[in-house]
Design a protein around this motif. Structure first.
Motif, PDB file in Angstrom:
ATOM      1  N   SER A 103      11.001  -3.407  -9.170  1.00 24.01           N
ATOM      2  CA  SER A 103      10.817  -4.701  -8.647  1.00 24.01           C
ATOM      3  C   SER A 103       9.188  -4.858  -8.368  1.00 24.01           C
ATOM      4  CB  SER A 103      11.519  -4.966  -7.482  1.00 24.01           C
ATOM      5  OG  SER A 103      12.812  -5.036  -7.566  1.00 24.01           O
TER       6      SER A 103
ATOM      7  N   GLY B  35       7.057  -7.477 -10.318  1.00 24.48           N
ATOM      8  CA  GLY B  35       5.697  -8.355  -9.600  1.00 24.48           C
ATOM      9  C   GLY B  35       4.428  -8.358 -10.237  1.00 24.48           C
TER      10      GLY B  35
ATOM     11  N   TRP C 103      10.561 -13.002 -13.476  1.00 21.79           N
ATOM     12  CA  TRP C 103      10.640 -12.452 -12.243  1.00 21.79           C
ATOM     13  C   TRP C 103      11.706 -13.176 -11.267  1.00 21.79           C
ATOM     14  CZ3 TRP C 103       9.871 -15.451  -7.781  1.00 21.79           C
ATOM     15  CH2 TRP C 103       9.114 -16.771  -7.951  1.00 21.79           C
TER      16      TRP C 103
ATOM     17  N   TRP D  13      14.735 -11.387  -9.788  1.00 23.97           N
ATOM     18  CA  TRP D  13      15.121 -11.215  -8.384  1.00 23.97           C
ATOM     19  C   TRP D  13      16.333 -11.522  -7.905  1.00 23.97           C
ATOM     20  CZ3 TRP D  13      12.198 -15.069  -4.466  1.00 23.97           C
ATOM     21  CH2 TRP D  13      12.432 -14.587  -3.070  1.00 23.97           C
TER      22      TRP D  13
ATOM     23  N   THR E 255      18.844  -8.524  -6.439  1.00 24.92           N
ATOM     24  CA  THR E 255      19.740  -8.694  -5.188  1.00 24.92           C
ATOM     25  C   THR E 255      21.037  -8.316  -5.143  1.00 24.92           C
ATOM     26  OG1 THR E 255      18.124 -10.218  -4.610  1.00 24.92           O
ATOM     27  CG2 THR E 255      20.459 -10.182  -3.360  1.00 24.92           C
TER      28      THR E 255
ATOM     29  N   GLY F  80      13.928  -7.473  -2.055  1.00 23.20           N
ATOM     30  CA  GLY F  80      13.522  -7.544  -3.236  1.00 23.20           C
ATOM     31  C   GLY F  80      12.420  -8.616  -3.473  1.00 23.20           C
ATOM     32  N   GLY F  81      12.402  -9.709  -2.418  1.00 22.03           N
ATOM     33  CA  GLY F  81      11.292 -10.553  -2.388  1.00 22.03           C
ATOM     34  C   GLY F  81      10.099  -9.773  -2.013  1.00 22.03           C
TER      35      GLY F  81
ATOM     36  N   LEU G 270       8.767  -7.398  -4.928  1.00 21.21           N
ATOM     37  CA  LEU G 270       8.042  -8.301  -5.989  1.00 21.21           C
ATOM     38  C   LEU G 270       6.776  -8.898  -5.333  1.00 21.21           C
ATOM     39  CD1 LEU G 270      11.221 -10.445  -7.149  1.00 21.21           C
ATOM     40  CD2 LEU G 270       9.845  -9.006  -8.367  1.00 21.21           C
TER      41      LEU G 270
END
Length: 280
Positions: free
Chosen positions: A113, A117, A127, A131, A135, A226-227, A230
């Motif tokens: 990830s 990113g 992306w 994402w 997840t 995950g965010g 990234l």
């Protein structure tokens, strides 16, 4: 007249078939209860009964303490799938990070990830899809440990701990963390911290956390984590892309080295298990 009757009866029995005491030993005649052939009944017990007393499932290396049900066998099968998946991914991860970071990130890898990113910072458009799949990839096997906790409780933790005092202390600390904080403990497992996530999920399954709540918390935690990964990659940006392009071609050699190690270790353990014991 009456004094001679017992003697006459004994003589008649001897003329008919011999000594009455030998009648029990003749073929076709039932043996009297009690001693059999001069031996007590305990001496004639089947020795196989003692061997069969230890059932195959009554093993301290197994998490159940009863004859396994279909649910026990199914859950153990899923745990085996998780273990095999981990072994397969161990040598593949470095190579995938270099050549297919989108695939690796979609499977739930935080390093993948971060790489995606960083590529997004230089114009990579994939992306959002990564994402989404990442997840799901992060939580794909979490429910198996929750199920194991619901079925077996702490028994599996004891199996994992084995004879290692260090592992026992670490698992005990993780168990206390999970029982006290629950939701926070789940969220912490999605960070790069030395927390055995399987122990957390197993404890929550045993403690009675509902599957609906468990899946909801894991999905939300995975989405946020995950965010964050990234975002870290996007913040690093182009330098990470250049570094990966420079050193990425060497990561497949790391994968090959890890693959050789896994095969060698499996061969060594199999050989040790088949070596005959030394002489006393």
């Amino acid at each position: 007249m009456t004094g001679t009757q017992p003697q006459e009866a004994a003589d008649a029995a001897q003329d008919a078939g011999g000594d009455p005491a030998d009648e029990a030993a003749q073929p076709g005649r039932p043996l009297p209860s009690g001693d059999v052939g001069g031996q007590p009944p305990a001496a004639m017990e089947n020795p196989a009964e003692d061997e069969s007393a230890q059932e195959w499932w009554d093993d301290p290396s197994l998490p159940w303490k009863h004859k396994p049900t279909k649910a026990d066998i199914a859950c153990m099968g899923w745990l085996s799938v998780v273990a095999i998946y981990g072994l397969v991914m161990l040598p593949l991860r470095p190579g995938l990070l270099a050549s297919a970071p989108h695939v690796l990130a979609s499977l739930g890898s935080w390093s993948g990830s971060v790489t995606v990113g960083s590529r997004a910072a230089v114009g990579d458009p994939w992306w959002p899809l990564v994402w989404f799949f990442g997840t799901i990839g992060l939580v794909k096997f979490d429910w198996v440990y929750w199920w194991a906790g619901r079925l077996w409780g702490r028994n599996l933790i004891e199996v994992w701990s084995g004879r290692s005092e260090r592992a026992r202390r670490m698992n005990a600390w993780t168990e206390r963390l999970a029982r006290r904080y629950e939701t926070v403990a789940i969220a912490l497992t999605y960070l790069p911290l030395p927390i055995p996530s399987g122990v957390v999920y197993l404890v929550l399954g045993e403690a009675g956390t509902s599957l609906k709540k468990f899946i909801t918390v894991t999905l939300v935690s995975s989405l946020i984590a995950g965010g964050v990964y990234l975002g870290i990659g996007y913040w690093i940006g182009e330098p990470a892309v250049v570094a990966m392009d420079t050193y990425g071609r060497y990561l497949w050699y790391v994968s090959l080295a890890l693959l050789v190690f896994v095969i060698w270790n499996a061969w060594r353990q199999a050989r040790q298990g088949t070596e005959p014991a030394g002489r006393a």
